[in-house]
Design a protein around this motif. Structure first.
Motif, PDB file in Angstrom:
ATOM      1  N   SER A  25       1.042  -1.652  -0.266  1.00 18.49           N
ATOM      2  CA  SER A  25      -0.538  -0.497  -0.330  1.00 18.49           C
ATOM      3  C   SER A  25       0.944   1.175   0.235  1.00 18.49           C
ATOM      4  CB  SER A  25      -0.725  -0.205   1.557  1.00 18.49           C
ATOM      5  OG  SER A  25       0.042  -0.113   2.666  1.00 18.49           O
ATOM      6  N   ASP A  26       2.218   1.095   0.069  1.00 24.46           N
ATOM      7  CA  ASP A  26       2.975   2.308  -0.395  1.00 24.46           C
ATOM      8  C   ASP A  26       2.704   2.795  -1.531  1.00 24.46           C
ATOM      9  OD1 ASP A  26       4.372   1.638   2.516  1.00 24.46           O
ATOM     10  OD2 ASP A  26       6.513   1.409   1.185  1.00 24.46           O
ATOM     11  N   CYS A  27       2.419   4.435  -1.415  1.00 18.61           N
ATOM     12  CA  CYS A  27       2.906   5.097  -2.513  1.00 18.61           C
ATOM     13  C   CYS A  27       3.571   5.012  -3.551  1.00 18.61           C
ATOM     14  CB  CYS A  27       2.805   6.391  -1.965  1.00 18.61           C
ATOM     15  SG  CYS A  27       0.895   7.047  -1.100  1.00 18.61           S
ATOM     16  N   SER A  28       3.344   4.556  -5.111  1.00 18.02           N
ATOM     17  CA  SER A  28       3.841   4.852  -6.218  1.00 18.02           C
ATOM     18  C   SER A  28       4.386   6.292  -6.279  1.00 18.02           C
ATOM     19  CB  SER A  28       3.625   4.289  -7.383  1.00 18.02           C
ATOM     20  OG  SER A  28       1.914   4.370  -8.089  1.00 18.02           O
ATOM     21  N   PHE A  29       5.360   6.116  -7.649  1.00 17.67           N
ATOM     22  CA  PHE A  29       5.600   7.544  -8.427  1.00 17.67           C
ATOM     23  C   PHE A  29       5.521   6.714  -9.691  1.00 17.67           C
ATOM     24  CE2 PHE A  29       9.725   5.949  -7.249  1.00 17.67           C
ATOM     25  CZ  PHE A  29      10.326   5.848  -8.154  1.00 17.67           C
ATOM     26  N   ASN A  30       5.584   7.705 -10.475  1.00 20.72           N
ATOM     27  CA  ASN A  30       5.653   7.966 -12.411  1.00 20.72           C
ATOM     28  C   ASN A  30       6.976   8.451 -12.905  1.00 20.72           C
ATOM     29  OD1 ASN A  30       4.961   8.962 -14.698  1.00 20.72           O
ATOM     30  ND2 ASN A  30       3.238   8.125 -14.850  1.00 20.72           N
ATOM     31  N   PRO A  31       7.893   8.143 -13.665  1.00 22.68           N
ATOM     32  CA  PRO A  31       9.034   7.886 -13.387  1.00 22.68           C
ATOM     33  C   PRO A  31       9.189   8.798 -15.033  1.00 22.68           C
ATOM     34  CG  PRO A  31       8.916   5.815 -14.445  1.00 22.68           C
ATOM     35  CD  PRO A  31       7.427   5.886 -13.404  1.00 22.68           C
ATOM     36  N   GLY A  32       7.883   9.418 -15.676  1.00 30.82           N
ATOM     37  CA  GLY A  32       7.791  10.155 -16.573  1.00 30.82           C
ATOM     38  C   GLY A  32       8.117  11.644 -16.446  1.00 30.82           C
ATOM     39  N   VAL A  33       8.690  12.280 -15.306  1.00 33.43           N
ATOM     40  CA  VAL A  33       9.296  13.176 -15.277  1.00 33.43           C
ATOM     41  C   VAL A  33      10.085  12.876 -14.150  1.00 33.43           C
ATOM     42  CG1 VAL A  33       8.887  15.745 -14.741  1.00 33.43           C
ATOM     43  CG2 VAL A  33       7.077  14.565 -15.562  1.00 33.43           C
ATOM     44  N   PHE A  34      11.250  13.819 -14.259  1.00 25.83           N
ATOM     45  CA  PHE A  34      12.430  13.406 -12.876  1.00 25.83           C
ATOM     46  C   PHE A  34      13.979  14.248 -12.997  1.00 25.83           C
ATOM     47  CE2 PHE A  34      13.559   9.702 -15.020  1.00 25.83           C
ATOM     48  CZ  PHE A  34      14.976   9.402 -15.053  1.00 25.83           C
ATOM     49  N   VAL A  35      14.404  14.198 -12.245  1.00 31.45           N
ATOM     50  CA  VAL A  35      15.369  15.199 -11.672  1.00 31.45           C
ATOM     51  C   VAL A  35      16.468  14.075 -11.792  1.00 31.45           C
ATOM     52  CG1 VAL A  35      17.000  17.473 -11.318  1.00 31.45           C
ATOM     53  CG2 VAL A  35      14.749  17.239 -11.531  1.00 31.45           C
ATOM     54  N   ALA A  36      17.405  14.030 -12.346  1.00 31.87           N
ATOM     55  CA  ALA A  36      18.770  13.460 -11.369  1.00 31.87           C
ATOM     56  C   ALA A  36      20.189  13.539 -11.658  1.00 31.87           C
ATOM     57  CB  ALA A  36      18.987  11.993 -12.495  1.00 31.87           C
ATOM     58  N   ASP A  37      20.459  13.134 -10.119  1.00 28.20           N
ATOM     59  CA  ASP A  37      21.401  13.628  -9.609  1.00 28.20           C
ATOM     60  C   ASP A  37      23.025  12.512 -10.106  1.00 28.20           C
ATOM     61  OD1 ASP A  37      24.356  14.136  -8.178  1.00 28.20           O
ATOM     62  OD2 ASP A  37      23.448  15.287  -6.254  1.00 28.20           O
ATOM     63  N   VAL A  38      23.556  13.347 -11.263  1.00 30.84           N
ATOM     64  CA  VAL A  38      23.691  12.351 -12.740  1.00 30.84           C
ATOM     65  C   VAL A  38      25.030  11.425 -11.498  1.00 30.84           C
ATOM     66  CG1 VAL A  38      26.086  12.102 -14.387  1.00 30.84           C
ATOM     67  CG2 VAL A  38      23.966  13.397 -14.051  1.00 30.84           C
ATOM     68  N   GLU A  39      26.100  11.724 -10.801  1.00 29.70           N
ATOM     69  CA  GLU A  39      27.337  11.757  -9.385  1.00 29.70           C
ATOM     70  C   GLU A  39      26.366  10.929  -9.119  1.00 29.70           C
ATOM     71  OE1 GLU A  39      30.402  11.985 -10.693  1.00 29.70           O
ATOM     72  OE2 GLU A  39      29.575  12.772 -11.964  1.00 29.70           O
ATOM     73  N   GLU A  40      25.452  11.212  -7.740  1.00 32.15           N
ATOM     74  CA  GLU A  40      24.491  10.039  -6.983  1.00 32.15           C
ATOM     75  C   GLU A  40      24.586   8.700  -8.074  1.00 32.15           C
ATOM     76  OE1 GLU A  40      24.190   9.086  -3.099  1.00 32.15           O
ATOM     77  OE2 GLU A  40      24.739  10.902  -4.196  1.00 32.15           O
ATOM     78  N   TRP A  41      23.495   9.007  -8.598  1.00 32.74           N
ATOM     79  CA  TRP A  41      23.418   8.052  -9.831  1.00 32.74           C
ATOM     80  C   TRP A  41      24.431   6.762  -9.789  1.00 32.74           C
ATOM     81  CZ3 TRP A  41      18.220   7.200 -12.575  1.00 32.74           C
ATOM     82  CH2 TRP A  41      18.369   7.248 -13.229  1.00 32.74           C
ATOM     83  N   LYS A  42      25.479   6.873 -10.580  1.00 32.92           N
ATOM     84  CA  LYS A  42      27.112   6.334 -10.939  1.00 32.92           C
ATOM     85  C   LYS A  42      27.634   6.287  -9.150  1.00 32.92           C
ATOM     86  CE  LYS A  42      28.725   9.643 -14.804  1.00 32.92           C
ATOM     87  NZ  LYS A  42      29.603  10.059 -15.065  1.00 32.92           N
ATOM     88  N   LYS A  43      27.905   6.748  -8.532  1.00 38.25           N
ATOM     89  CA  LYS A  43      28.205   5.836  -7.457  1.00 38.25           C
ATOM     90  C   LYS A  43      27.012   5.199  -6.537  1.00 38.25           C
ATOM     91  CE  LYS A  43      28.760   7.619  -2.440  1.00 38.25           C
ATOM     92  NZ  LYS A  43      28.316   9.158  -1.614  1.00 38.25           N
ATOM     93  N   GLN A  44      26.051   5.295  -6.527  1.00 38.02           N
ATOM     94  CA  GLN A  44      25.026   4.010  -5.766  1.00 38.02           C
ATOM     95  C   GLN A  44      24.432   2.849  -6.879  1.00 38.02           C
ATOM     96  OE1 GLN A  44      21.124   5.635  -4.230  1.00 38.02           O
ATOM     97  NE2 GLN A  44      22.685   7.368  -3.850  1.00 38.02           N
ATOM     98  N   LYS A  45      25.579   2.913  -8.406  1.00 36.74           N
ATOM     99  CA  LYS A  45      25.531   2.412  -9.351  1.00 36.74           C
ATOM    100  C   LYS A  45      23.727   1.632  -9.911  1.00 36.74           C
ATOM    101  CE  LYS A  45      29.990  -0.294  -8.769  1.00 36.74           C
ATOM    102  NZ  LYS A  45      30.454   0.691  -7.833  1.00 36.74           N
ATOM    103  N   ILE A  46      23.285   3.075  -9.714  1.00 32.35           N
ATOM    104  CA  ILE A  46      21.307   2.594 -10.286  1.00 32.35           C
ATOM    105  C   ILE A  46      21.285   1.607 -11.686  1.00 32.35           C
ATOM    106  CG2 ILE A  46      19.175   4.117 -10.484  1.00 32.35           C
ATOM    107  CD1 ILE A  46      19.655   4.200  -8.065  1.00 32.35           C
ATOM    108  N   THR A  47      22.186   2.044 -13.029  1.00 36.38           N
ATOM    109  CA  THR A  47      21.952   1.624 -13.972  1.00 36.38           C
ATOM    110  C   THR A  47      22.309  -0.113 -14.010  1.00 36.38           C
ATOM    111  OG1 THR A  47      22.351   3.025 -15.293  1.00 36.38           O
ATOM    112  CG2 THR A  47      22.833   0.958 -16.225  1.00 36.38           C
ATOM    113  N   LYS A  48      22.976  -1.031 -12.990  1.00 34.69           N
ATOM    114  CA  LYS A  48      23.833  -1.804 -12.792  1.00 34.69           C
ATOM    115  C   LYS A  48      21.700  -2.222 -11.745  1.00 34.69           C
ATOM    116  CE  LYS A  48      27.310  -3.274 -13.955  1.00 34.69           C
ATOM    117  NZ  LYS A  48      28.020  -3.570 -15.380  1.00 34.69           N
ATOM    118  N   GLN A  49      21.137  -1.633 -10.723  1.00 34.26           N
ATOM    119  CA  GLN A  49      20.473  -2.345  -9.866  1.00 34.26           C
ATOM    120  C   GLN A  49      19.073  -2.166 -10.913  1.00 34.26           C
ATOM    121  OE1 GLN A  49      19.399  -0.229  -6.366  1.00 34.26           O
ATOM    122  NE2 GLN A  49      21.290   1.245  -6.411  1.00 34.26           N
TER     123      GLN A  49
END
Length: 344
Positions: free
Chosen positions: A216-240
């Motif tokens: 029952s946790d609220c979802s979100f729509n990923p059609g609009v977002f702001v990404a922190d490029v360095e943090e994304w790389k650091k957390q290996k978001i793409t791999k996840q």
């Protein structure tokens, strides 16, 4: 002979590794067409433009460009078949010739073994739907942040405001939470709008339950977002994200969801409780959910961004509030993209 086998295995592993490196390096091929080079002070906006929906992407770009005083640099991501049409028709022959941009060709081969055609909505399986997973691999090295927008959107506010959102420490992205849907969305909720994780993940699967995410946790729509490029790389978001794509490919963890497709659930999993929330006015969505659910005009006029996610797009018919979208529409000089409107 044992040594020979070991050497062969090592060579094979190296060959596979090199192939992967080549594939990922060719994932986004930068093409000529940008009027100038991007600089660090630009606001980078990523928009995907498929050949069949070029008019939609160009409407989004026009709305962003027309409503800001900031210096915006557009990264237009597409497949090979649409490159010439974007540059030589839509941009060079319309008012968009003034924008600063770069066209990037996405290599869909990177999705092999991660996506299978089992959705009731094939449009949700378009390769460009997965570009958002690979943002740091775009040629955006000059930028600390990037704004990602779907092509069924118009921006009525100044994109600089969205770009400058204060990001929480350790967060790689900012989305609009479905907890923050305005009260005017209640009528859309009544026709089956999905606002919780239960609508996107298959909780009958043990692997989904093991995530420990409350359905029952609220979802979100990923059609609009702001990404922190360095943090994304650091957390290996793409791999996840790729990990969950591969798991779904093998175990069908979410592809049977009502409307989530296969691009939204990995984002919901990876960013659960780990994203900054953006002002709801910067993502007023579900305008494409029903041809009958209209919103108050005063509410829509105050919104900074409108999103026609759902089946009923503003370039087709039936749809709602098409006048707001059509205000930014630029007719296709090649005539390939045309609006569907009722005969009067």
């Amino acid at each position: 002979s044992v040594l020979y086998v070991k050497v062969n295995r090592v060579l094979l592993m190296l060959l596979i590794l090199m192939s992967l490196v080549v594939l990922y390096s060719k994932m986004f091929k930068a093409l000529e067409g940008g009027s100038e080079s991007e600089v660090e002070t630009d606001i980078p906006v990523v928009i995907c433009a498929s050949e069949e929906r070029l008019g939609a992407a160009m409407t989004t770009i026009n709305s962003v460009y027309s409503n800001t005083k900031a210096s915006v640099f557009f990264y237009i991501v597409t497949l090979r078949d649409a490159i010439r049409l974007i540059r030589r028709q839509y941009i060079e022959k319309t008012k968009l010739k003034e924008i600063r941009y770069k066209i990037l060709e996405f290599n869909p081969m990177v999705l092999k073994g991660k996506v299978k055609p089992d959705s009731s909505r094939p449009d949700l399986l378009h390769p460009l739907n997965f570009v958002r997973f690979y943002l740091p691999l775009l040629a955006i090295s000059n930028h600390k942040r990037v704004v990602y927008l779907d092509d069924d959107i118009i921006v009525q506010g100044d994109i600089q405001e969205l770009y400058n959102i204060k990001m929480e420490p350790g967060h790689a992205a900012a989305f609009a939470s479905d907890c923050d849907l305005p009260s005017t969305h209640e009528m859309v909720r009544s026709v089956g709008m999905l606002t919780t994780y239960m609508g996107f993940l298959d909780y009958r699967k043990q692997e989904v339950r093991d995530l420990g995410i409350n359905p029952s946790d609220c979802s979100f729509n990923p059609g609009v977002f702001v990404a922190d490029v360095e943090e994304w790389k650091k957390q290996k978001i793409t791999k996840q994200l790729e990990k969950w794509m591969s798991k779904n490919f093998q175990e069908n963890l979410y592809s049977s969801a009502l409307a989530g497709g296969v691009a939204t659930p990995p984002m919901l999993i990876v960013f659960h409780d780990k994203f900054t929330t953006i002002d709801p006015k910067w993502h007023v969505r579900h305008l494409g959910w029903s041809p009958d659910a209209r919103y108050a005009e005063s509410f829509l006029q105050e919104a900074n961004l409108l999103h026609w996610n759902g089946h009923f797009k503003p370039w087709d018919y039936p749809c709602v509030h098409l006048d707001l979208w059509e205000k930014w529409f630029i007719p296709d000089p090649s005539g390939k993209f045309s609006l569907v409107r009722p005969e009067i």
